[in-house]
Design a protein around this motif. Structure first.
Motif, short mmCIF file in Angstrom:
data_model
loop_
_atom_site.label_atom_id
_atom_site.label_comp_id
_atom_site.label_asym_id
_atom_site.label_seq_id
_atom_site.Cartn_x
_atom_site.Cartn_y
_atom_site.Cartn_z
N ASN A 1 54.07 46.24 22.33
CA ASN A 1 54.52 46.99 21.16
C ASN A 1 55.57 48.04 21.53
OD1 ASN A 1 52.80 48.76 22.51
ND2 ASN A 1 51.68 49.40 20.67
N GLY B 1 59.19 48.14 19.32
CA GLY B 1 58.62 47.07 18.52
C GLY B 1 59.56 45.93 18.21
N GLU C 1 58.82 42.46 19.92
CA GLU C 1 57.82 41.64 19.23
C GLU C 1 58.44 40.92 18.03
OE1 GLU C 1 53.49 43.70 19.99
OE2 GLU C 1 54.76 44.60 18.44
N SER D 1 51.27 45.08 15.63
CA SER D 1 51.83 44.03 16.49
C SER D 1 51.76 42.66 15.81
CB SER D 1 51.09 43.98 17.83
OG SER D 1 51.45 45.05 18.67
N ARG E 1 54.52 42.44 13.27
CA ARG E 1 55.85 42.25 13.87
C ARG E 1 56.00 40.85 14.45
NH1 ARG E 1 55.13 47.91 15.37
NH2 ARG E 1 54.04 47.24 17.25
#
Length: 326
Positions: free
Chosen positions: A59, A64, A67, A114, A117
Motif C-alpha cells: 500500500n 497506493g 496497487e 488495498s 485499489r
C-alpha cells in the motif's frame, strides 16, 4: 516455467516474484524513479508471458498507485485464479492518527483500501511490512487472523524483522490457534547475508517460505561499483543499506563481474542464481524497469553455479550491521 509450492500454503508460484515497487506515479510517494502506468503495463505483461505468476506490491508504494496500476494490469492480462497476488501494510499513507502501524484499526482499514485499489475481493498473501514496536503482536495476529477468516486474504506473511520477533510471532499464533505467517520477505543478497545466521535456519525449521527482497542489492551487483543509475542517485534507502562495508562490497561486486565474464552472461544472472540456489529460498523478489531485466531474471534460473564459483562469491563477504528492519 516450473512452479513450486509457497511454503506450506499449497499455492503454486513461479520461482521468481515480480516486485512492483517500480510501478507507480513518480510524484506520489517517496520514489521519484517509478514508472507510470503506460510504461509499467508492458513489463507486467511480459512477466506474465515469461511464466511469472507471483506479484508483490504494498500500500505504501507510490502512495497506493502501485496497487492501482498492478491491479488494473492483472485484471486485463491474467486469470485471477492463476495469479498469486501479495501486498503489505504498516507504513502510513497520511499523517493522520491510526494511519499506519499494525493495530486492529489500521489493519482493517489498510486491507479494505488495498483491495479497492487492486480491484480484487482478496489477496493471496497479506504481509506486515515491518515489526510494530508500539502494538502487541497478539493484537496484530488476531486482527490478521480475522482478515483471513473474512476471506480478504488467504495467507499472511512477514517482512524484515529479527529472528526472535518472528519466532515469537509463530509461537503466539500457534498458542492461540490463529493463522501463522507462511512467508518471510527479508533483505538477502551477496552484499547482505546476515539472515543466514538465524532467520533462514528458523524459516527452514518452521516450513516458512523465504522471499528475499533486493536480491541484486538495488542494482549494485549488476554493474561496476562506481557506476550509478537514476534510481541509485535518488534512492536514500539504498544509500543507507549499502554504506557500512564498501571495501568488502566492492570486492564481492568484482567477483560477480569476473564470474559473469567467464560465463559470458550478464552479472544479474550470476547474482540471482546465487540467491535462488540457497536452501529455503522460494522466490526472489525481482524489480524490472526494462524488458531485459525480466529476461536476465528468467535466464538465471537455468544458470547452475559450481561449488568453486559459489565459494569465490562468498569468500569476500564480511559481517555487516543489520539493516532494513526499521
Amino acid at each position: 516455467m516450473k512452479t513450486r509450492k509457497l511454503g506450506r500454503t499449497g499455492l503454486d508460484v513461479s520461482p521468481l516474484c515480480l516486485g512492483c515497487m517500480t510501478y507507480g506515479i513518480p510524484e506520489r510517494g517517496p520514489h521519484a524513479w517509478t514508472l507510470r502506468e503506460d510504461e509499467s503495463r508492458p513489463l507486467i505483461r511480459k512477466a506474465l508471458d515469461l511464466g511469472i505468476n507471483f506479484f508483490d506490491t504494498a500500500n505504501y508504494y507510490s502512495d497506493g498507485t502501485s496497487e492501482e496500476i498492478v491491479g488494473r494490469a492483472l485484471k486485463d492480462f491474467a486469470d485471477r485464479d492463476a495469479i498469486v497476488l501479495a501486498t503489505k501494510c504498516f507504513f502510513p499513507l497520511t499523517s493522520q492518527p491510526n494511519a499506519g502501524g499494525l493495530s486492529r484499526k489500521a489493519i482493517f482499514a489498510a486491507i479494505d483500501a488495498s483491495l479497492k485499489r487492486l480491484g480484487t475481493d482478496y489477496v493471496d498473501l497479506y504481509q506486515i511490512h515491518r515489526w510494530d514496536y508500539e502494538t502487541p503482536i497478539e493484537v496484530t495476529l488476531e486482527a490478521l487472523d480475522d482478515v483471513v477468516k473474512a476471506g480478504k486474504a488467504l495467507h499472511i506473511g512477514a517482512s524484515s524483522m529479527f529472528a526472535w520477533q518472528f519466532a515469537k510471532s509463530l509461537f503466539t499464533a500457534d498458542m492461540n490457534g490463529w493463522t501463522r505467517f507462511a512467508t518471510m520477505q527479508d533483505h538477502y543478497n551477496l552484499l547482505h547475508r546476515e539472515e543466514e545466521r538465524e532467520m533462514m535456519p528458523l524459516c527452514a525449521d518452521q516450513g516458512v517460505a523465504i522471499l528475499p527482497w533486493s536480491p541484486l542489492a538495488r542494482g549494485r551487483l549488476t554493474r561496476d561499483w562506481d557506476e550509478t543509475s537514476p534510481r541509485q542517485d535518488t534512492d536514500e534507502v539504498g544509500r543507507k543499506l549499502y554504506a557500512s562495508a564498501e571495501e568488502a562490497d566492492r570486492a564481492v561486486v568484482a567477483e560477480v563481474a569476473r564470474i559473469a565474464g567467464e560465463r559470458g552472461v550478464p552479472r544479474a544472472q550470476v547474482a540471482l542464481a546465487w540467491v535462488a540456489g540457497k536452501p529455503g529460498v522460494c522466490a526472489p523478489i525481482i524489480g524490472a524497469s526494462k524488458p531485459h531485466h525480466l529476461d536476465d531474471a528468467v535466464a538465471s534460473l537455468s544458470l547452475d553455479l559450481t561449488d568453486s564459483e559459489v565459494a569465490a562469491l562468498e569468500s569476500r563477504y564480511v559481517p555487516h550491521p543489520v539493516v532494513g528492519y526499521q
